[in-house]
Design a protein around this motif. Sequence first.
Motif, PDB file in Angstrom:
ATOM      1  N   ALA A 137      23.400  -1.280  73.944  1.00 34.56           N
ATOM      2  CA  ALA A 137      23.748  -1.771  75.276  1.00 34.56           C
ATOM      3  C   ALA A 137      24.676  -2.974  75.192  1.00 34.56           C
ATOM      4  O   ALA A 137      25.631  -3.097  75.976  1.00 34.56           O
ATOM      5  CB  ALA A 137      22.481  -2.136  76.047  1.00 34.56           C
ATOM      6  N   GLY A 138      24.416  -3.884  74.255  1.00 35.79           N
ATOM      7  CA  GLY A 138      25.259  -5.071  74.120  1.00 35.79           C
ATOM      8  C   GLY A 138      26.682  -4.722  73.745  1.00 35.79           C
ATOM      9  O   GLY A 138      27.643  -5.279  74.294  1.00 35.79           O
ATOM     10  N   VAL A 139      26.841  -3.803  72.795  1.00 38.72           N
ATOM     11  CA  VAL A 139      28.181  -3.344  72.410  1.00 38.72           C
ATOM     12  C   VAL A 139      28.883  -2.698  73.609  1.00 38.72           C
ATOM     13  O   VAL A 139      30.077  -2.911  73.841  1.00 38.72           O
ATOM     14  CB  VAL A 139      28.097  -2.350  71.232  1.00 38.72           C
ATOM     15  CG1 VAL A 139      29.416  -1.615  71.042  1.00 38.72           C
ATOM     16  CG2 VAL A 139      27.722  -3.083  69.948  1.00 38.72           C
ATOM     17  N   ASP A 167      17.450  -6.492  78.740  1.00 34.32           N
ATOM     18  CA  ASP A 167      18.106  -7.777  78.948  1.00 34.32           C
ATOM     19  C   ASP A 167      19.617  -7.617  79.044  1.00 34.32           C
ATOM     20  O   ASP A 167      20.267  -8.225  79.909  1.00 34.32           O
ATOM     21  CB  ASP A 167      17.755  -8.747  77.819  1.00 34.32           C
ATOM     22  CG  ASP A 167      18.300 -10.146  78.079  1.00 34.32           C
ATOM     23  OD1 ASP A 167      18.160 -10.635  79.218  1.00 34.32           O
ATOM     24  OD2 ASP A 167      18.875 -10.739  77.153  1.00 34.32           O
ATOM     25  N   GLN A 168      20.188  -6.790  78.170  1.00 37.65           N
ATOM     26  CA  GLN A 168      21.636  -6.563  78.220  1.00 37.65           C
ATOM     27  C   GLN A 168      22.047  -5.865  79.512  1.00 37.65           C
ATOM     28  O   GLN A 168      23.053  -6.206  80.136  1.00 37.65           O
ATOM     29  CB  GLN A 168      22.077  -5.720  77.013  1.00 37.65           C
ATOM     30  CG  GLN A 168      21.796  -6.344  75.656  1.00 37.65           C
ATOM     31  CD  GLN A 168      22.702  -7.523  75.364  1.00 37.65           C
ATOM     32  OE1 GLN A 168      23.651  -7.794  76.093  1.00 37.65           O
ATOM     33  NE2 GLN A 168      22.409  -8.225  74.290  1.00 37.65           N
ATOM     34  N   LEU A 169      21.247  -4.879  79.942  1.00 39.07           N
ATOM     35  CA  LEU A 169      21.602  -4.122  81.139  1.00 39.07           C
ATOM     36  C   LEU A 169      21.377  -4.925  82.417  1.00 39.07           C
ATOM     37  O   LEU A 169      22.198  -4.894  83.338  1.00 39.07           O
ATOM     38  CB  LEU A 169      20.786  -2.823  81.191  1.00 39.07           C
ATOM     39  CG  LEU A 169      21.053  -1.827  80.056  1.00 39.07           C
ATOM     40  CD1 LEU A 169      20.083  -0.665  80.133  1.00 39.07           C
ATOM     41  CD2 LEU A 169      22.496  -1.332  80.095  1.00 39.07           C
ATOM     42  N   VAL A 170      20.263  -5.672  82.456  1.00 41.34           N
ATOM     43  CA  VAL A 170      19.913  -6.406  83.663  1.00 41.34           C
ATOM     44  C   VAL A 170      20.664  -7.732  83.752  1.00 41.34           C
ATOM     45  O   VAL A 170      21.227  -8.081  84.801  1.00 41.34           O
ATOM     46  CB  VAL A 170      18.391  -6.648  83.713  1.00 41.34           C
ATOM     47  CG1 VAL A 170      18.038  -7.559  84.884  1.00 41.34           C
ATOM     48  CG2 VAL A 170      17.644  -5.321  83.818  1.00 41.34           C
ATOM     49  N   SER A 171      20.688  -8.484  82.670  1.00 35.76           N
ATOM     50  CA  SER A 171      21.262  -9.832  82.704  1.00 35.76           C
ATOM     51  C   SER A 171      22.766  -9.850  82.490  1.00 35.76           C
ATOM     52  O   SER A 171      23.436 -10.810  82.886  1.00 35.76           O
ATOM     53  CB  SER A 171      20.587 -10.715  81.640  1.00 35.76           C
ATOM     54  OG  SER A 171      19.187 -10.782  81.857  1.00 35.76           O
TER      55      SER A 171
END
Length: 334
Positions: A61-63, A89-93
């Motif tokens: 997700a971060g990439v 966290d990556q998707l929501v934040s």
Amino acid sequence: MNMIEAINSAMDVAMERDPMVTVLGEDVGYFGGVFRATAGLQKKYGKTRVFDTPITECGIAGVAVGMAAYGLRPVPEIQFADYIYPALDQLVSEAARLRYRSAGEFTAPITVRSPFGGGIFGGQTHSQSPEGIFTHVSGLKTVIPSTPYDAKGLLIAAIEDNDPVIFFEPKRIYNGPFDGHYDRPISPWSKHEGSEVPEGYYTVPLGKAAVRREGGDVTILAYGTMVHVVLGVVNDLGIDAEVIDLRTLLPLDIETIDASVMKTGRCVVVHEATRTSGFGAELAALVQERCFYHLEAPVARVTGFDTPYPHSLEWAYFPGPVRIGKALKRILED
């Protein structure tokens, strides 16, 4: 096409039309995905556009967020929805807020594909339905198709959308829809409507529900696998029900829901996820707020149970013909 083939075709069409579309995830490359949804794409488009990742959902997700900010249109696959939680966290934040945090300077055109729900006896770690978590998040769109035709059209529309989309694929109907019985295909509707999938480009708009069956006595709201189960039940029981396939949970086609409930005066919500804080609770609240003076009976919900997902009792966990039939009969008697 079945749903797997339609999803594969959608990514193929999107990648051919736009060189910025990139597919990534665990086993999506050479192997073609655990369900074969990405089969042949790496061979056709190369390892820079279809590539395998380590087993790290937060990394995937971060990439994807970084790729999207850079100008690409990543389509990451989370192999099972049960494993999407490390990526929250990556998707929501990050992904959901990137457009707002940057005042529109950056967008996050990410389409996160993931098989969800039961149907393969995967137990607690391969069968969850976490859609309610994502419909709670402002900035994310949540899509769940029920037919191959919709799966392809919605996926292309999601890839072209400039906001992040969570695209849940009901794996119980990957290869064809069935109702609560193992050995019986669902109603004739599924055999000819929705399985005819064009080879080329088309889209199904996000935020538009489909009325799968018209009726006058009760409105049934469902999505994904449950659309087929509901259609089987009402056909078996001979109930004059209007069946609405939401297709997109967010944005929600509330106008179609309003029109149907105001016509029928009754509403039943069916979904596979657990009952408490499930998306059905939001639907029931919306119907009550908007259609209260048209209702002839309380809004009913038929859902999964508030228990950890049972492995050996999977079919008992699903809303099936018995529980849905009881709810319909009860609400029609009120």
